[in-house]
Motif scaffolding. Sequence first.
Motif, PDB file in Angstrom:
ATOM      1  N   LEU A 144       0.830  -1.209   0.000  1.00  0.00           N
ATOM      2  CA  LEU A 144       0.000   0.000   0.000  1.00  0.00           C
ATOM      3  C   LEU A 144       0.858   1.250   0.000  1.00  0.00           C
ATOM      4  CD1 LEU A 144      -2.723  -0.981   2.652  1.00  0.00           C
ATOM      5  CD2 LEU A 144      -2.782  -1.318   0.179  1.00  0.00           C
ATOM      6  N   ILE A 145       1.950   1.233   0.768  1.00  0.00           N
ATOM      7  CA  ILE A 145       2.823   2.404   0.842  1.00  0.00           C
ATOM      8  C   ILE A 145       3.530   2.629  -0.489  1.00  0.00           C
ATOM      9  CG2 ILE A 145       4.904   3.337   1.937  1.00  0.00           C
ATOM     10  CD1 ILE A 145       3.975   1.966   4.528  1.00  0.00           C
ATOM     11  N   PHE A 146       4.074   1.554  -1.094  1.00  0.00           N
ATOM     12  CA  PHE A 146       4.697   1.699  -2.409  1.00  0.00           C
ATOM     13  C   PHE A 146       3.689   2.238  -3.420  1.00  0.00           C
ATOM     14  CE2 PHE A 146       8.092  -1.274  -0.986  1.00  0.00           C
ATOM     15  CZ  PHE A 146       9.192  -0.586  -1.485  1.00  0.00           C
ATOM     16  N   GLY A 147       2.485   1.682  -3.426  1.00  0.00           N
ATOM     17  CA  GLY A 147       1.466   2.151  -4.357  1.00  0.00           C
ATOM     18  C   GLY A 147       1.068   3.593  -4.098  1.00  0.00           C
ATOM     19  N   ALA A 148       0.950   3.969  -2.825  1.00  0.00           N
ATOM     20  CA  ALA A 148       0.570   5.341  -2.488  1.00  0.00           C
ATOM     21  C   ALA A 148       1.651   6.329  -2.903  1.00  0.00           C
ATOM     22  CB  ALA A 148       0.293   5.452  -0.989  1.00  0.00           C
ATOM     23  N   LEU A 149       2.921   5.961  -2.719  1.00  0.00           N
ATOM     24  CA  LEU A 149       4.008   6.853  -3.138  1.00  0.00           C
ATOM     25  C   LEU A 149       3.997   7.040  -4.650  1.00  0.00           C
ATOM     26  CD1 LEU A 149       6.919   5.587  -0.862  1.00  0.00           C
ATOM     27  CD2 LEU A 149       5.614   7.699  -0.621  1.00  0.00           C
ATOM     28  N   GLY A 150       3.756   5.948  -5.387  1.00  0.00           N
ATOM     29  CA  GLY A 150       3.625   6.076  -6.828  1.00  0.00           C
ATOM     30  C   GLY A 150       2.466   6.968  -7.209  1.00  0.00           C
ATOM     31  N   GLY A 151       1.346   6.840  -6.491  1.00  0.00           N
ATOM     32  CA  GLY A 151       0.199   7.695  -6.761  1.00  0.00           C
ATOM     33  C   GLY A 151       0.476   9.152  -6.468  1.00  0.00           C
ATOM     34  N   VAL A 152       1.213   9.437  -5.387  1.00  0.00           N
ATOM     35  CA  VAL A 152       1.542  10.822  -5.032  1.00  0.00           C
ATOM     36  C   VAL A 152       2.384  11.462  -6.133  1.00  0.00           C
ATOM     37  CG1 VAL A 152       2.889  12.255  -3.458  1.00  0.00           C
ATOM     38  CG2 VAL A 152       1.331  10.533  -2.542  1.00  0.00           C
ATOM     39  N   ILE A 153       3.421  10.749  -6.589  1.00  0.00           N
ATOM     40  CA  ILE A 153       4.292  11.317  -7.631  1.00  0.00           C
ATOM     41  C   ILE A 153       3.498  11.569  -8.912  1.00  0.00           C
ATOM     42  CG2 ILE A 153       6.262  10.829  -9.133  1.00  0.00           C
ATOM     43  CD1 ILE A 153       7.510   9.292  -6.821  1.00  0.00           C
ATOM     44  N   SER A 154       2.715  10.589  -9.326  1.00  0.00           N
ATOM     45  CA  SER A 154       1.966  10.719 -10.570  1.00  0.00           C
ATOM     46  C   SER A 154       0.968  11.872 -10.502  1.00  0.00           C
ATOM     47  CB  SER A 154       1.241   9.404 -10.868  1.00  0.00           C
ATOM     48  OG  SER A 154       0.503   9.493 -12.058  1.00  0.00           O
ATOM     49  N   GLU A 155       0.232  11.963  -9.407  1.00  0.00           N
ATOM     50  CA  GLU A 155      -0.795  12.997  -9.325  1.00  0.00           C
ATOM     51  C   GLU A 155      -0.207  14.366  -9.043  1.00  0.00           C
ATOM     52  OE1 GLU A 155      -4.491  12.221  -7.701  1.00  0.00           O
ATOM     53  OE2 GLU A 155      -4.471  10.068  -8.088  1.00  0.00           O
TER      54      GLU A 155
END
Length: 432
Positions: A144-155
């Motif tokens: 979840l943390i890896f996915g959330a960090l990817g989401g933060v950068i992308s958005e």
Amino acid sequence: MSMTTQAAPAGSEIVILPKVVVRSWKVPIALGIFAVGALLLFVLLARGRGGQLSTFRLSQERDVIQLPEVPLPTFLTGVIITVVLFGLAAWSAWIASRPRKVPLWLTVVFAVLFLIGFLTWAAAGSTIPVPGLLIGTVTLSVPLIFGALGGVISERAGVVNVAIEGQLLAGAFTSAVVASVTGNLYLGLVAAAISGVLVSFVLAAFSIKYVVDQVIVGVVLNVLVTGLTSFFYSQVLAANSALLNSPPRFDRIPIPLLSEIPILGPVLFRQTIIVYIMYVVVALVYFGLFHTKWGLRVRAVGEHPKAADTVGINVNSTRFWNVSLAGAIAGMGGAFFTLGSVGSFNKEMTAGAGFIALAAVIFGRWDPIRATLAALLFGFASNLQNVLGIIGSPVPSEFMLMLPYVVTIFAVAGLVGLSRPPAADGKPYIKA
């Protein structure tokens, strides 16, 4: 309503403008609802009226420093915590009536006390292993943390990343196959990052170059990756599991001295290399976004792409490469399923983790540290069902299975309804 004075040039009139303060009752109402829930659960439906104790175990058997167990009287603890919760809810209502913003620490204290009360109620006559509960929380939170960090950068770069689920699943599949064939865990981890980049390439190409709706592209990618991995699992991996779906797993590496710290040591410093990489990635993403030229460019194209373009920043190129970077990070999170947790790939094994990670991005208000904490909250909710099932809690298993998703919905809809995403998030940039 308060008044504010606006400075004016000499010789002109001083203009008095009203300063509008928005009074928000969202937090007091939420705290009041939970306080009423505590009254019903901890007092009216109380367990342990006959003097039962709820015991909290703070150490594991192999810990060098052994902390004593903490027994709490179940009913009395529930009554005291309920009274305190009503007091905090009333205090938050008084603060909101001023009007002022309810401080974050008050909400955090309320949440911690409610959690202690709930665990005390659920564990009447039993023992809760606190280190085990926290270790499981971190384990379930890693993807979840890896996915959330990817989401933060992308958005932050202006691209809505609904495809986190597909990136996690692609990373899990690829890492299992590569690590199984080569016997090298690190090659499997690199392959997972590459597969996440490939999924992001498709997202970036269609949403940035061809200006297709970003949400639709993300949903289609999730369906596509789910279908492809399920097909290859059924047709290829299942028939050759010994060769293609039996990867080794990362061993836990205890860090000397730090791993012996009571409670926190086993939770944070007796982990696999993927978890330690996660710590580094969280720090790098936070530092990079807010303290480097790269982060300034990313935030600029996500907030005001036209202004960024006028100062020489290639908006679409910046978005493309940062969406790819986000995919690499999410792909590594997918590798944790197969190389750090389960030990093999199964169909749809991410089970909606990508969507929970996306909720963590929103709950964390597009901030890497807050998104990490939100992912830990969702991981805790997921692990709580396992612990309560082991100790024989009276909470229905069906409710515990849906608890992580209930927490996700409540957090996003109830707590961050007024949060503001990056101004250009989801909006394609077409240079005039």
